[in-house]
Motif scaffolding. Structure first.
Motif, short mmCIF file in Angstrom:
data_model
loop_
_atom_site.label_atom_id
_atom_site.label_comp_id
_atom_site.label_asym_id
_atom_site.label_seq_id
_atom_site.Cartn_x
_atom_site.Cartn_y
_atom_site.Cartn_z
N ILE A 277 69.58 -13.77 -54.65
CA ILE A 277 70.60 -12.71 -54.65
C ILE A 277 70.29 -11.65 -53.60
CG2 ILE A 277 71.62 -10.86 -56.04
CD1 ILE A 277 71.16 -12.61 -58.51
N LYS A 278 69.03 -11.29 -53.47
CA LYS A 278 68.62 -10.26 -52.52
C LYS A 278 68.82 -10.73 -51.08
CE LYS A 278 64.65 -7.39 -51.23
NZ LYS A 278 63.23 -7.07 -51.53
N MET A 279 68.43 -11.98 -50.79
CA MET A 279 68.51 -12.50 -49.43
C MET A 279 69.87 -13.14 -49.13
SD MET A 279 65.52 -11.71 -48.34
CE MET A 279 65.49 -12.60 -46.77
N ARG A 280 70.67 -13.35 -50.18
CA ARG A 280 71.96 -14.02 -50.04
C ARG A 280 71.80 -15.37 -49.34
NH1 ARG A 280 76.22 -11.12 -51.34
NH2 ARG A 280 77.59 -12.50 -50.11
N SER A 281 70.73 -16.06 -49.74
CA SER A 281 70.40 -17.35 -49.14
C SER A 281 69.75 -18.24 -50.18
CB SER A 281 69.45 -17.17 -47.94
OG SER A 281 68.96 -18.41 -47.50
N VAL A 282 70.04 -19.55 -50.12
CA VAL A 282 69.46 -20.52 -51.06
C VAL A 282 68.28 -21.26 -50.43
CG1 VAL A 282 71.57 -20.81 -52.39
CG2 VAL A 282 71.17 -22.27 -50.38
N PHE B 195 76.43 -19.12 -52.88
CA PHE B 195 75.84 -18.69 -51.61
C PHE B 195 75.91 -19.78 -50.55
CE2 PHE B 195 73.75 -15.52 -54.41
CZ PHE B 195 74.19 -14.39 -53.74
N SER B 196 75.95 -21.04 -50.97
CA SER B 196 76.15 -22.12 -49.99
C SER B 196 77.55 -22.04 -49.40
CB SER B 196 75.95 -23.49 -50.64
OG SER B 196 74.61 -23.68 -51.01
N SER B 197 78.54 -21.78 -50.26
CA SER B 197 79.92 -21.64 -49.80
C SER B 197 80.07 -20.42 -48.90
CB SER B 197 80.87 -21.52 -51.00
OG SER B 197 80.80 -22.66 -51.82
N ALA B 198 79.41 -19.32 -49.29
CA ALA B 198 79.48 -18.10 -48.49
C ALA B 198 78.85 -18.31 -47.12
CB ALA B 198 78.78 -16.95 -49.22
N SER B 199 77.73 -19.04 -47.09
CA SER B 199 77.04 -19.32 -45.82
C SER B 199 77.90 -20.19 -44.92
CB SER B 199 75.70 -20.00 -46.10
OG SER B 199 75.04 -20.31 -44.91
#
Length: 233
Positions: free
Chosen positions: A162-167, A218-222
């Motif tokens: 959540i903090k890094m907005r990355s999986v 977050f995958s979709s957002a990326s």
């Protein structure tokens, strides 16, 4: 459907859920292999910590004891999965100790001795001082506490995602295997009417669902950002 036929179907479904849990857990037990291949290849434990494997070993030993007929008859698939898990964790810890610095090596050896001492004490107390029902309660509560603490560990990863907005630090295959294993043993525990199995695995299922939801989001957002990158004016 006759009661006999219903009972047979019920047992088959219960067994299938337990076997599925064993298979998904096996995937989890294999997941640290790339890390230890790197350790062996580089001849060093680098910045890796051996503590997760220490905690995992203790958890496997306690749950293994809970699943034995001496403590809880009828849930042998809990014993099988945790016996396999204990072997894997012991191998990982042995490799870690082999390639760790001397200071860390001694520390890990101390933890390993402590783990087996604690497990031996649990076995001794439960056999020497407790009757069968009390033994199941004693070891059951210990196994629930151990499992919940293990399932709670991904909360740190969830917070990081959540903090890094990355999986990047939450592999999909690991999250999926965790979810499926927890779900399978939750169903197995429900079939066996055993709260010491279905309660912690129910919590694990919820946390696994959260991980998969975050991964999807977050995958979709990326992917969306990669298709529509921000352009500085």
């Amino acid at each position: 459907m006759s009661s006999t036929a219903f009972s047979s179907v019920y047992e088959v479904c219960s067994y299938a859920a337990g076997v599925a849990g064993n298979l998904f857990a096996f995937v989890l037990f294999l997941s640290p292999i790339p890390t230890f291949q790197r350790i062996i290849r580089n001849g060093s434990t680098e910045q890796f910590s051996g503590m997760p494997y220490i905690y995992a070993l203790l958890n496997c030993l306690i749950c293994l004891w809970y699943g034995t007929p001496l403590v809880t008859p009828g849930v042998i698939l809990v014993a099988t999965v945790n016996s396999i898990g204990a072997v894997f964790q012991f191998i990982y810890i042995s490799i870690f100790i082999r390639y760790a610095e001397n200071r860390v090596k001694l520390k890990m050896l101390g933890f390993l001795v402590s783990i087996f001492s604690i497990f031996g004490l649990i076995v001794f107390v439960s056999l020497r001082f407790l009757d069968s029902p009390s033994r199941q309660l004693f070891v059951g509560y210990l196994s629930v506490a151990s499992l919940i603490s293990m399932f709670a560990s991904p909360l740190l990863i969830i917070n990081l995602v959540i903090k890094m907005r990355s999986v990047e630090y939450m592999p999909f295959s690991l999250s999926l295997a965790t979810f499926l294993m927890s779900l399978a043993f939750f169903v197995y525990g429900m079939f066996k009417h055993d709260a010491f199995i279905y309660v912690p695995n129910g919590i694990g299922t919820v946390l696994g669902t959260v991980q998969l939801a975050l991964y999807t989001y977050f995958s979709s957002a990326s992917q969306e950002e990669s298709r529509h990158p921000l352009i500085d004016p």
